[in-house]
Design a protein around this motif. Sequence first.
Motif, PDB file in Angstrom:
ATOM      1  N   UNK A  86     -14.503 -41.959 -68.391  1.00 26.53           N
ATOM      2  CA  UNK A  86     -14.534 -40.777 -69.378  1.00 26.53           C
ATOM      3  C   UNK A  86     -15.653 -39.731 -69.060  1.00 26.53           C
ATOM      4  N   UNK A  87     -15.759 -38.507 -69.130  1.00 22.04           N
ATOM      5  CA  UNK A  87     -16.675 -37.597 -68.740  1.00 22.04           C
ATOM      6  C   UNK A  87     -17.992 -37.731 -69.317  1.00 22.04           C
ATOM      7  N   UNK A  88     -19.111 -37.621 -69.014  1.00 17.86           N
ATOM      8  CA  UNK A  88     -20.320 -37.776 -69.649  1.00 17.86           C
ATOM      9  C   UNK A  88     -20.521 -37.304 -71.032  1.00 17.86           C
ATOM     10  N   UNK A  89     -19.942 -36.088 -71.257  1.00 19.59           N
ATOM     11  CA  UNK A  89     -19.974 -35.476 -72.273  1.00 19.59           C
ATOM     12  C   UNK A  89     -19.550 -36.307 -73.513  1.00 19.59           C
ATOM     13  N   UNK A  90     -18.267 -36.994 -73.161  1.00 22.48           N
ATOM     14  CA  UNK A  90     -17.658 -37.640 -74.116  1.00 22.48           C
ATOM     15  C   UNK A  90     -18.054 -39.295 -74.342  1.00 22.48           C
ATOM     16  N   UNK A  91     -18.753 -39.621 -73.419  1.00 25.26           N
ATOM     17  CA  UNK A  91     -18.962 -40.999 -73.270  1.00 25.26           C
ATOM     18  C   UNK A  91     -19.489 -41.452 -74.566  1.00 25.26           C
ATOM     19  N   UNK A  92     -20.133 -41.034 -75.384  1.00 25.49           N
ATOM     20  CA  UNK A  92     -20.564 -41.508 -76.881  1.00 25.49           C
ATOM     21  C   UNK A  92     -19.323 -41.624 -77.621  1.00 25.49           C
ATOM     22  N   UNK A  93     -18.316 -40.946 -77.316  1.00 23.02           N
ATOM     23  CA  UNK A  93     -17.045 -41.046 -78.221  1.00 23.02           C
ATOM     24  C   UNK A  93     -15.929 -41.905 -77.601  1.00 23.02           C
ATOM     25  N   UNK A  94     -15.869 -41.870 -76.411  1.00 23.38           N
ATOM     26  CA  UNK A  94     -14.574 -42.378 -75.804  1.00 23.38           C
ATOM     27  C   UNK A  94     -15.135 -43.643 -74.739  1.00 23.38           C
ATOM     28  N   UNK A  95     -14.674 -44.785 -75.171  1.00 25.92           N
ATOM     29  CA  UNK A  95     -15.078 -46.132 -74.278  1.00 25.92           C
ATOM     30  C   UNK A  95     -14.158 -46.137 -73.005  1.00 25.92           C
ATOM     31  N   UNK A  96     -14.652 -46.862 -72.047  1.00 22.99           N
ATOM     32  CA  UNK A  96     -13.841 -46.931 -70.813  1.00 22.99           C
ATOM     33  C   UNK A  96     -12.616 -47.335 -70.911  1.00 22.99           C
ATOM     34  N   UNK A  97     -12.316 -48.384 -71.908  1.00 22.58           N
ATOM     35  CA  UNK A  97     -11.066 -48.995 -71.710  1.00 22.58           C
ATOM     36  C   UNK A  97      -9.945 -47.708 -72.416  1.00 22.58           C
ATOM     37  N   UNK A  98     -10.653 -47.288 -73.671  1.00 25.18           N
ATOM     38  CA  UNK A  98      -9.946 -46.241 -74.181  1.00 25.18           C
ATOM     39  C   UNK A  98      -9.263 -45.120 -73.491  1.00 25.18           C
ATOM     40  N   UNK A  99     -10.339 -44.755 -72.499  1.00 23.94           N
ATOM     41  CA  UNK A  99      -9.962 -43.769 -71.615  1.00 23.94           C
ATOM     42  C   UNK A  99      -8.806 -44.139 -70.551  1.00 23.94           C
ATOM     43  N   UNK A 100      -8.964 -45.272 -69.845  1.00 26.86           N
ATOM     44  CA  UNK A 100      -7.850 -45.805 -69.083  1.00 26.86           C
ATOM     45  C   UNK A 100      -6.709 -45.901 -69.805  1.00 26.86           C
ATOM     46  N   UNK A 101      -6.507 -46.288 -70.883  1.00 27.86           N
ATOM     47  CA  UNK A 101      -5.196 -46.426 -71.744  1.00 27.86           C
ATOM     48  C   UNK A 101      -4.704 -45.157 -71.764  1.00 27.86           C
ATOM     49  N   UNK A 102      -5.694 -44.021 -72.099  1.00 27.45           N
ATOM     50  CA  UNK A 102      -5.274 -42.621 -72.251  1.00 27.45           C
ATOM     51  C   UNK A 102      -4.650 -42.172 -71.168  1.00 27.45           C
ATOM     52  N   UNK A 103      -5.299 -42.189 -69.780  1.00 27.71           N
ATOM     53  CA  UNK A 103      -5.004 -41.707 -68.624  1.00 27.71           C
ATOM     54  C   UNK A 103      -3.538 -42.439 -68.189  1.00 27.71           C
ATOM     55  N   UNK A 104      -3.575 -43.866 -68.209  1.00 27.20           N
ATOM     56  CA  UNK A 104      -2.065 -44.548 -68.154  1.00 27.20           C
ATOM     57  C   UNK A 104      -0.899 -43.920 -68.953  1.00 27.20           C
ATOM     58  N   UNK A 105      -1.166 -43.659 -70.033  1.00 21.84           N
ATOM     59  CA  UNK A 105      -0.138 -43.248 -70.855  1.00 21.84           C
ATOM     60  C   UNK A 105       0.374 -41.952 -70.341  1.00 21.84           C
ATOM     61  N   UNK A 106      -0.619 -40.917 -70.195  1.00 16.62           N
ATOM     62  CA  UNK A 106      -0.677 -39.436 -69.919  1.00 16.62           C
ATOM     63  C   UNK A 106       0.223 -39.394 -68.263  1.00 16.62           C
ATOM     64  N   UNK A 107      -0.320 -40.388 -67.534  1.00 10.28           N
ATOM     65  CA  UNK A 107       0.363 -40.518 -66.236  1.00 10.28           C
ATOM     66  C   UNK A 107       1.460 -40.925 -66.027  1.00 10.28           C
ATOM     67  N   UNK A 108       2.278 -41.615 -67.126  1.00 10.23           N
ATOM     68  CA  UNK A 108       3.523 -42.358 -67.036  1.00 10.23           C
ATOM     69  C   UNK A 108       4.656 -41.508 -66.771  1.00 10.23           C
ATOM     70  N   UNK A 109       5.463 -41.482 -66.011  1.00 12.99           N
ATOM     71  CA  UNK A 109       6.478 -40.662 -65.969  1.00 12.99           C
ATOM     72  C   UNK A 109       7.365 -40.493 -67.055  1.00 12.99           C
ATOM     73  N   UNK A 110       7.851 -41.612 -67.794  1.00 12.69           N
ATOM     74  CA  UNK A 110       8.699 -41.411 -69.006  1.00 12.69           C
ATOM     75  C   UNK A 110       7.814 -40.473 -69.873  1.00 12.69           C
ATOM     76  N   UNK A 111       6.421 -40.624 -70.219  1.00 13.38           N
ATOM     77  CA  UNK A 111       6.010 -39.501 -71.011  1.00 13.38           C
ATOM     78  C   UNK A 111       5.755 -38.389 -70.644  1.00 13.38           C
TER      79      UNK A 111
END
Length: 470
Positions: A86-111
């Motif tokens: 996650x970007x540094x400006x959002x580090x206090x709001x978004x954990x690394x695990x949440x960011x990875x899940x978010x990216x994986x979902x958005x990069x999924x072809x079906x999504x």
Amino acid sequence: MTSHSEDNNLPLEEAKWKKGVVIMKKIIRARSEGRKLDLTFNVDTCRKNYVLKEAGKLLRTFRTNLANTYLKDENGNYIENPPTEPLEKYASMISEDVWKDFVAKRMDTSFQEKSLKNKERASHSKYPYRGSRKGYARIEQEMIKELGSNVSNIPRQELWKHARVNKAGEIENEDVQQVWNKCDSTLSKKKKINNTNESVAPKRKCQGKMTVQHIPRKVIHPNLPQWCNYLSSYMKLKPTESLSPIEIEKDIFGFDEHKEIINAEIIGEIIDYAWLGATTISIYIGYLYQNFIKPNHKGFFFLSPQITTHELPMKERMQKIVSIFLDNGVINKFVLAPINTGQHWVLLGINLKMEIIYYLDPLAKDINMRQDLKKLFDMVIQTYRAQRGSMVSKSKLSNIKWTPIKCPKQSNGHDCGYYICRYMKEIVTYCEGGTIPIDYFPSCRCQQYSDNQIIEVREDWCFYLISKCL
């Protein structure tokens, strides 16, 4: 709003501020010392659903902005190597695990395929909105300004039409033209109703018994709601007949052996979408009591619309209302009072313990313009207080608080009864603790109730009558 105390050595019970808000300097001091304050917001029960819906909208918008800014290129295409952290400006709001899940979902072809289909569907709307970035509220403000100070609101049909023409004022497709024609037809019908219906309660002339047909008539009106149509089909609407009296439980209005007579004229008020009288509103209150208040043991009490009628002298009305309050011990209940001012229905919500009166008017008139109404209920509370022997300091003898509530406004001369019925339904469903937040009604942003919301009131009334009489 509560927060953990700055002293980490205090026990948990003492580590919270139980009253007041957290001062900003305490938050800044805690941050400078590397400590984190846990804050919670206590939302009133009747506003919780609305707050959660708004929070959901903001969350979806935030996710979309993140994806557009950090996962896509200038052309709106997803990049091959998105950020893994996650970007540094959002580090206090978004954990690394949440960011990875978010990216994986958005990069999924079906999504991405689903997102593309939704975008194409939105871009080919059957009735495209042409108001640019303006909402309906701003469009209405502009139309009112153009029409002059004599106009206070714009019919929904006119707003819809105005929002679907291009800058040249042209209609761009046949689908919009068809709905445009329907809007014109609806507006002309409402104009005829407004010209033929007076804003006063119709006088009752009919008595007797009404018979019920066992074989329904074949006359079905496609424009009527389902239960209204059902009622119209099964009843002989003769002016000299009536149904068996409907008993109203004492816990509703505080009367022993209270019955309402339903005749053809009263049924016609709902079937014909006309001005509502006191009996019609009493029946709707019976529906609210049976379906929302009694099953859930909610602390509501109602003043009968017949008691509050303007036709009785003020002193007589005051004495009757005080007697009802005293006889039924309603000090801990929230009283809802539909009031016929002579030309118009308004609703009062009365908290006797706090001596607060909430004022809801479908015409949005200031309470100071209804001095008789204000004087009556000031007298009611003062007399009720005196007869209960409540001790009040001299400085608070006349300290009765009137609170106007922002609520949807009617657009014609006969909808006021339907509006106060709708107000009461929303209040008994969502409001607790004898209070109504000033900005409680989120639908007031649309100025008026929708046709479906008014139809719902009519269907509720017909369904309740059918369940009682058939």
